[in-house]
Design a protein around this motif. Structure first.
Motif, PDB file in Angstrom:
ATOM      1  N   HIS A   1       0.836  -1.212   0.000  1.00 15.68           N
ATOM      2  CA  HIS A   1       0.000   0.000   0.000  1.00 15.68           C
ATOM      3  C   HIS A   1       0.864   1.252   0.000  1.00 15.68           C
ATOM      4  O   HIS A   1       1.890   1.347   0.661  1.00 15.68           O
ATOM      5  N   ARG A   2       0.416   2.230  -0.795  1.00 17.26           N
ATOM      6  CA  ARG A   2       1.148   3.480  -1.005  1.00 17.26           C
ATOM      7  C   ARG A   2       0.142   4.623  -1.131  1.00 17.26           C
ATOM      8  O   ARG A   2      -0.116   5.146  -2.206  1.00 17.26           O
ATOM      9  N   TYR A   3      -0.437   4.990  -0.004  1.00 22.09           N
ATOM     10  CA  TYR A   3      -1.523   5.966   0.003  1.00 22.09           C
ATOM     11  C   TYR A   3      -1.046   7.409   0.145  1.00 22.09           C
ATOM     12  O   TYR A   3      -1.744   8.329  -0.286  1.00 22.09           O
ATOM     13  N   GLY A   4       0.089   7.628   0.753  1.00 20.41           N
ATOM     14  CA  GLY A   4       0.525   8.974   1.074  1.00 20.41           C
ATOM     15  C   GLY A   4       0.219   9.298   2.526  1.00 20.41           C
ATOM     16  O   GLY A   4      -0.787   8.841   3.083  1.00 20.41           O
ATOM     17  N   ALA A   5       1.076  10.106   3.142  1.00 22.12           N
ATOM     18  CA  ALA A   5       0.944  10.383   4.571  1.00 22.12           C
ATOM     19  C   ALA A   5      -0.378  11.062   4.911  1.00 22.12           C
ATOM     20  O   ALA A   5      -0.921  10.878   6.011  1.00 22.12           O
ATOM     21  N   ASP A   6      -0.927  11.849   3.984  1.00 16.87           N
ATOM     22  CA  ASP A   6      -2.150  12.600   4.270  1.00 16.87           C
ATOM     23  C   ASP A   6      -3.423  11.796   4.062  1.00 16.87           C
ATOM     24  O   ASP A   6      -4.504  12.229   4.488  1.00 16.87           O
ATOM     25  N   GLN A   7      -3.325  10.634   3.403  1.00 13.44           N
ATOM     26  CA  GLN A   7      -4.529   9.869   3.079  1.00 13.44           C
ATOM     27  C   GLN A   7      -4.586   8.491   3.727  1.00 13.44           C
ATOM     28  O   GLN A   7      -5.646   7.858   3.745  1.00 13.44           O
ATOM     29  N   ILE A   8      -3.489   8.012   4.266  1.00 11.77           N
ATOM     30  CA  ILE A   8      -3.454   6.629   4.706  1.00 11.77           C
ATOM     31  C   ILE A   8      -4.438   6.346   5.840  1.00 11.77           C
ATOM     32  O   ILE A   8      -5.079   5.284   5.869  1.00 11.77           O
ATOM     33  N   GLU A   9      -4.612   7.291   6.747  1.00 13.61           N
ATOM     34  CA  GLU A   9      -5.504   7.029   7.875  1.00 13.61           C
ATOM     35  C   GLU A   9      -6.958   6.918   7.458  1.00 13.61           C
ATOM     36  O   GLU A   9      -7.752   6.237   8.124  1.00 13.61           O
ATOM     37  N   SER A  10      -7.328   7.546   6.358  1.00 16.28           N
ATOM     38  CA  SER A  10      -8.716   7.484   5.910  1.00 16.28           C
ATOM     39  C   SER A  10      -8.960   6.322   4.944  1.00 16.28           C
ATOM     40  O   SER A  10     -10.124   5.954   4.723  1.00 16.28           O
ATOM     41  N   LEU A  11      -7.915   5.736   4.381  1.00 17.45           N
ATOM     42  CA  LEU A  11      -8.089   4.714   3.338  1.00 17.45           C
ATOM     43  C   LEU A  11      -7.641   3.307   3.745  1.00 17.45           C
ATOM     44  O   LEU A  11      -8.284   2.328   3.363  1.00 17.45           O
ATOM     45  N   LEU A  12      -6.560   3.199   4.496  1.00 25.11           N
ATOM     46  CA  LEU A  12      -6.024   1.864   4.782  1.00 25.11           C
ATOM     47  C   LEU A  12      -6.958   1.002   5.632  1.00 25.11           C
ATOM     48  O   LEU A  12      -7.117  -0.195   5.344  1.00 25.11           O
ATOM     49  N   PRO A  13      -7.590   1.519   6.695  1.00 29.15           N
ATOM     50  CA  PRO A  13      -8.448   0.641   7.505  1.00 29.15           C
ATOM     51  C   PRO A  13      -9.535  -0.060   6.691  1.00 29.15           C
ATOM     52  O   PRO A  13      -9.794  -1.253   6.891  1.00 29.15           O
ATOM     53  N   ALA A  14     -10.157   0.643   5.766  1.00 27.89           N
ATOM     54  CA  ALA A  14     -11.214   0.030   4.951  1.00 27.89           C
ATOM     55  C   ALA A  14     -10.644  -1.059   4.052  1.00 27.89           C
ATOM     56  O   ALA A  14     -11.298  -2.091   3.820  1.00 27.89           O
ATOM     57  N   ALA A  15      -9.448  -0.854   3.522  1.00 29.15           N
ATOM     58  CA  ALA A  15      -8.819  -1.877   2.678  1.00 29.15           C
ATOM     59  C   ALA A  15      -8.525  -3.125   3.490  1.00 29.15           C
ATOM     60  O   ALA A  15      -8.766  -4.260   3.038  1.00 29.15           O
ATOM     61  N   ILE A  16      -8.003  -2.959   4.711  1.00 25.38           N
ATOM     62  CA  ILE A  16      -7.725  -4.109   5.578  1.00 25.38           C
ATOM     63  C   ILE A  16      -9.013  -4.876   5.862  1.00 25.38           C
ATOM     64  O   ILE A  16      -9.065  -6.112   5.781  1.00 25.38           O
ATOM     65  N   GLN A  17     -10.059  -4.143   6.179  1.00 24.90           N
ATOM     66  CA  GLN A  17     -11.335  -4.786   6.506  1.00 24.90           C
ATOM     67  C   GLN A  17     -11.916  -5.517   5.304  1.00 24.90           C
ATOM     68  O   GLN A  17     -12.484  -6.617   5.434  1.00 24.90           O
ATOM     69  N   ALA A  18     -11.791  -4.936   4.101  1.00 31.02           N
ATOM     70  CA  ALA A  18     -12.337  -5.570   2.901  1.00 31.02           C
ATOM     71  C   ALA A  18     -11.633  -6.878   2.590  1.00 31.02           C
ATOM     72  O   ALA A  18     -12.281  -7.888   2.261  1.00 31.02           O
ATOM     73  N   ILE A  19     -10.320  -6.896   2.695  1.00 29.58           N
ATOM     74  CA  ILE A  19      -9.562  -8.113   2.411  1.00 29.58           C
ATOM     75  C   ILE A  19      -9.831  -9.172   3.473  1.00 29.58           C
ATOM     76  O   ILE A  19      -9.978 -10.359   3.176  1.00 29.58           O
ATOM     77  N   ARG A  20      -9.935  -8.728   4.722  1.00 30.36           N
ATOM     78  CA  ARG A  20     -10.227  -9.686   5.792  1.00 30.36           C
ATOM     79  C   ARG A  20     -11.612 -10.293   5.605  1.00 30.36           C
ATOM     80  O   ARG A  20     -11.817 -11.495   5.832  1.00 30.36           O
ATOM     81  N   ALA A  21     -12.590  -9.472   5.186  1.00 33.03           N
ATOM     82  CA  ALA A  21     -13.958  -9.980   5.001  1.00 33.03           C
ATOM     83  C   ALA A  21     -14.004 -11.065   3.937  1.00 33.03           C
ATOM     84  O   ALA A  21     -14.841 -11.983   4.012  1.00 33.03           O
ATOM     85  N   ASP A  22     -13.124 -10.969   2.948  1.00 33.01           N
ATOM     86  CA  ASP A  22     -13.075 -11.989   1.899  1.00 33.01           C
ATOM     87  C   ASP A  22     -12.282 -13.219   2.307  1.00 33.01           C
ATOM     88  O   ASP A  22     -12.261 -14.221   1.586  1.00 33.01           O
TER      89      ASP A  22
END
Length: 440
Positions: A312-333
């Protein structure tokens, strides 16, 4: 049915405009006759280790040049790249208390995707530089014309690089207990200077103790390679049949798909889904979660541990708003993946003088956020991915040495993206240890 060339039926992004396609076909056919660069056994071994990293039993250190230069295939350059990765890994072994998987962006990272097809200078317009595997960096029509012969040159230099890497690692590489290898004068003004010196002192004592208490013959240091699988003619020409009707890309151990070629219906996903290497996917802010989930399914339909790494390469200003949802989506699958942080690419900026750079503080901030978010989500951040060099370049701002914009032109050597220099890279490894200890 998948074949090494079935990607040719799909849309192909980032394909250089070769003026002589028969010459490209001839070069590809020549590559098909040449020996592989890595082995199936090495690839399978790496996949097992990556599965351990996903489970928190190992840690992946992935790093090297943004775009290798053919000119860097020399003794000093290769040795320096290995040494900085080894120093970083020793710091991480000591601090994280787990084995480190060393994977270098080396011996094949010769091609780069570009956002713009053309580059303009002084009213002259030429094709963009796409890496030495494709064209030259010099700004003239001859250099910028894609040349299929470069595929064979790249293969040859990758082979020489790997041969020297194996010679070094088989014979026991470097005496890293020597004080000059751990010079920390560059952190003198850092608020964490004493902390850094203590970590390095502990590492050096541990090395000395092992050499004193249990002297042994030189042991092989495991080292793997990776690169972006961008030029599919090159990649597929070095794809060979293996055991159990499986196919392996034998140009590298760990190929990855970049953001510009992560098209579900595209050629790169079609190619990567069929090889038996562990593969990686860059995940950025513009990738929808549903597309990410479908890409994971396409690339790892059998849900094999260690098969798929998400960088993952979101950028320091966006990672907190984007990474948690990605983790949850992959875990749900229920998809088994190794999560790896690339804090470099999302933090690129351009100075007022038009120089591409990155701020050390932004890189570190994204890295710290990555560890914290995975910890809070009960996930495992199993690796890091850096663009870096052992050379004393001045391409990224900040760090303990306090590089400023006026310093960039002093030793800016990268032809594409800015890299951490050797001091900044070692400081980053020390910071990883500090962050990990804080979260434990």
């Amino acid at each position: 049915m998948w074949r090494p060339d079935s990607w040719q039926t799909r849309p192909l992004q980032q394909f250089p405009p070769y003026p002589d396609l028969p010459a490209l076909q001839k070069a590809t056919q020549e590559l098909q006759r040449l020996p592989p660069l890595v082995t199936e056994a090495e690839i399978d071994n790496l996949q097992r280790q990556l599965a351990d990293a996903a489970a928190g039993k190992r840690f992946l250190l992935q790093g090297g040049d943004c775009a290798e230069s053919f000119a860097d295939c020399n003794t000093d350059s290769i040795t320096a790249k290995l040494k900085i990765l080894l120093k970083m890994s020793l710091v991480l072994v000591h601090g994280l208390q787990k084995p480190i998987i060393r994977v270098g962006r080396i011996a094949g990272q010769y091609a780069k995707p570009r956002s713009d097809e053309f580059e303009s200078r002084d009213e002259q317009v030429l094709p963009s530089y796409r890496g030495d595997l494709i064209n030259g960096a010099e700004f003239d029509a001859g250099s910028r014309t894609p040349d299929p012969k470069r595929l064979l040159t790249g293969y040859g230099l990758a082979s020489l690089t790997l041969n020297y890497i194996r010679a070094l690692t088989e014979s026991g590489f470097g005496d890293l207990s020597a004080a000059e290898h751990w010079d920390l004068s560059f952190v003198a003004d850092s608020p964490r200077a004493d902390e850094y010196r203590q970590v390095v002192s502990d590492v050096r004592r541990a090395i000395a103790l092992m050499q004193t208490v249990a002297p042994a013959p030189a042991q092989r240091t495991e080292f793997f390679t990776c690169h972006e699988a961008l030029h599919l003619h090159y990649e597929s020409a070095l794809t060979r049949p293996g055991r159990d009707h499986r196919w392996y890309n034998l140009s590298t151990h760990l190929p990855w798909i970049g953001m510009r070629t992560a098209d579900l219906a595209g050629a790169h996903v079609e190619y990567m889904r069929g090889i038996s290497n562990p593969v990686a996917l860059k995940v950025g802010p513009k990738l929808p979660l549903d597309t990410l989930r479908r890409l994971c399914q396409a690339l790892n339909p059998e849900r094999l541990p260690g098969r798929l790494t998400l960088i993952h390469r979101y950028g320091a200003d966006q990672i907190e708003s984007l990474l948690p949802a990605a983790i949850q989506a992959i875990r749900a699958d229920g998809m088994p993946v190794l999560w790896c942080a690339d804090p470099m690419h999302g933090n690129t900026r351009t100075t007022t003088n038009g120089i591409k750079t990155r701020r050390f503080d932004d890189i570190l901030r994204e890295l710290e956020s990555s560890f914290a978010i995975h910890h809070d989500c009960h996930s495992v951040l199993g690796g890091v991915h850096f663009e870096m060099t052992a050379e004393p370049v001045t391409e990224c701002l900040g760090g303990a040495s306090g590089l400023e914009e006026q310093d960039l032109e002093r030793a800016y050597k990268s032809l594409v993206d800015p890299r951490l220099n050797g001091e900044q890279a070692l400081e980053m490894a020390l910071s990883i240890v500090r962050v990990s200890e804080r979260l434990c």
